[in-house]
Structures are given as C-alpha cells and as structure tokens.
Scaffold this active site. Structure first.
Site, PDB file in Angstrom:
ATOM      1  CD  GLU A   1      -4.191   4.143  -1.208  1.00  0.00           C
ATOM      2  OE1 GLU A   1      -4.950   4.436  -0.001  1.00  0.00           O
ATOM      3  OE2 GLU A   1      -5.137   4.682  -2.464  1.00  0.00           O
TER       4      GLU A   1
ATOM      5  CG  ASP B   1      -5.232   8.818 -12.007  1.00  0.00           C
ATOM      6  OD1 ASP B   1      -5.685   8.439 -11.027  1.00  0.00           O
ATOM      7  OD2 ASP B   1      -5.704   8.998 -12.826  1.00  0.00           O
TER       8      ASP B   1
ATOM      9  CG  ASP C   1      -1.381   1.281   1.176  1.00  0.00           C
ATOM     10  OD1 ASP C   1      -2.703   0.561   0.815  1.00  0.00           O
ATOM     11  OD2 ASP C   1      -1.881   2.282   1.958  1.00  0.00           O
TER      12      ASP C   1
ATOM     13  CG  HIS D   1      -7.511  12.736  -8.440  1.00  0.00           C
ATOM     14  ND1 HIS D   1      -8.066  11.885  -7.164  1.00  0.00           N
ATOM     15  CD2 HIS D   1      -8.845  13.847  -7.460  1.00  0.00           C
ATOM     16  CE1 HIS D   1      -8.798  12.185  -6.178  1.00  0.00           C
ATOM     17  NE2 HIS D   1      -9.761  13.246  -6.038  1.00  0.00           N
TER      18      HIS D   1
ATOM     19  CG  ASN E   1      -5.353  10.869  -5.159  1.00  0.00           C
ATOM     20  OD1 ASN E   1      -4.329  11.464  -6.489  1.00  0.00           O
ATOM     21  ND2 ASN E   1      -5.692  10.496  -4.987  1.00  0.00           N
TER      22      ASN E   1
END
Length: 190
Positions: free
Chosen positions: A106, A80, A63, A76, A71
């Site tokens: 994530e 991404d 993670d 975003h 973010n």
C-alpha cells in the site's frame, strides 16, 4: 498465395500486440496500472539524463494508514479497489511529467522534477487532504481512509535509493507520530 500473406500479416500484428502487452506488464503494476519498481527506475534514469543541472527534484513516499484493517474487515477485493481509487486520485493531483509508482503493498512513490522541497511538502499536503476527504464507495460499502507522507529532496551526490530511504524515514516518523500527516526529512534531521 494471398491467403498465406494475409495469415502472416495477421500473425505479425498479433505478435506486435503481445510484445507491447508484455513490455507494459514488465514496467507497470497489474492492479493500478501505474509504474512498478522496474518502471520507476527506467523513468527516473530517463529523467536524470534529461534534467537540467541543479534543477530540484523532490520525492514523496506515501502509505495508506491501517490498510491491513481494511483488508481484514472488508476483504481483499475492497482492498484492491481502495488501491486503485487512491492511485487514480493521486494521478489526478500530480503533473504529467511527475513519476508515480506503486512501491509495494500500500506504499506509493512520487518523484516531482523541477520541484523544490518546500513545494513538494505543499503538494503532499494537497494530496493528503484530498484522500482524507474522499469517501470510497464499493458495492454499498463506504470507506474513509487516510495516508501518511514522507518528503525528501533528491541529492545527485547520493544514489536514488538513499533519497527514497530518506523519504521513507520521514514517512515512518509520521506513522509513529499519529499518521495522516506530511513529514519532511529535512525537518526531522534538523
């Protein structure tokens, strides 16, 4: 008549391509192009049917630390991009027969066939260090991130979901104890 045959062949070819794309999208994450959960379970079940009896299988849950802050701070699009860069980095560090999927948000999941628990801990540490040392560059922005990893062994006496849960417990133990580390489930239950 030949024009009609050519048109039919073209339509059949287009249908085959569309069908292939649909199959790919059903089993792969649209953003990172790695397996999604559905694809993971398909690959894992195929692995089990081909696996030698008593051959070790290890599971790594990973993670990204503080991903929400990325973010929130950068947007975003960069979030991404970070996800795709992390996926590409991990792909280059694992074996061709390993199963790699985006588990959600994530979080990623890696299954290492024919890999004992102790070796999986070492592999997770190699990945952790590579991520920690990586600088992700996106349109002039440089981002450093870390990840936390949880490792467990697959036990055929349990369902795969229980073994994934064990890796997740180890991961969240690491999250609660400083992040940017590798934690083995067998080490926290001992």
């Amino acid at each position: 008549m030949s024009f009609l045959i050519i048109m039919m062949k073209t339509l059949v070819n287009e249908l085959a391509v569309t069908q292939s794309l649909l199959k790919q999208s059903a089993s792969h994450d649209f953003l990172t192009s790695i397996l999604n959960r559905r694809g993971f379970y398909e690959k894992f079940n195929a692995l089990l049917s081909n696996q030698r009896e008593n051959a070790p299988i290890s599971i790594i849950a990973a993670d990204i630390d503080f991903f929400k802050k990325i973010n929130d701070k950068y947007g975003h699009d960069i979030g991404d991009y970070v996800l795709t860069e992390i996926a590409n980095t991990i792909i280059n560090l694992i074996g061709i027969n390993d199963i790699f999927s985006r588990w959600g948000g994530e979080e990623f999941l890696i299954v290492l066939p024919n890999t004992p628990y102790e070796d999986a801990l070492k592999i997770a540490e190699i990945i952790r260090k590579e991520i920690e040392n990586k600088v992700i560059k996106y349109k002039g922005t440089k981002i450093k991130i870390t990840m936390t990893f949880g490792v467990s062994s697959f036990n055929p006496m349990y369902e795969i979901d229980q073994c994934i849960s064990n890796a997740d417990k180890a991961l969240y133990y690491g999250k609660n104890n400083g992040r940017n580390c590798v934690v083995g489930f067998e080490d926290i239950i001992a």
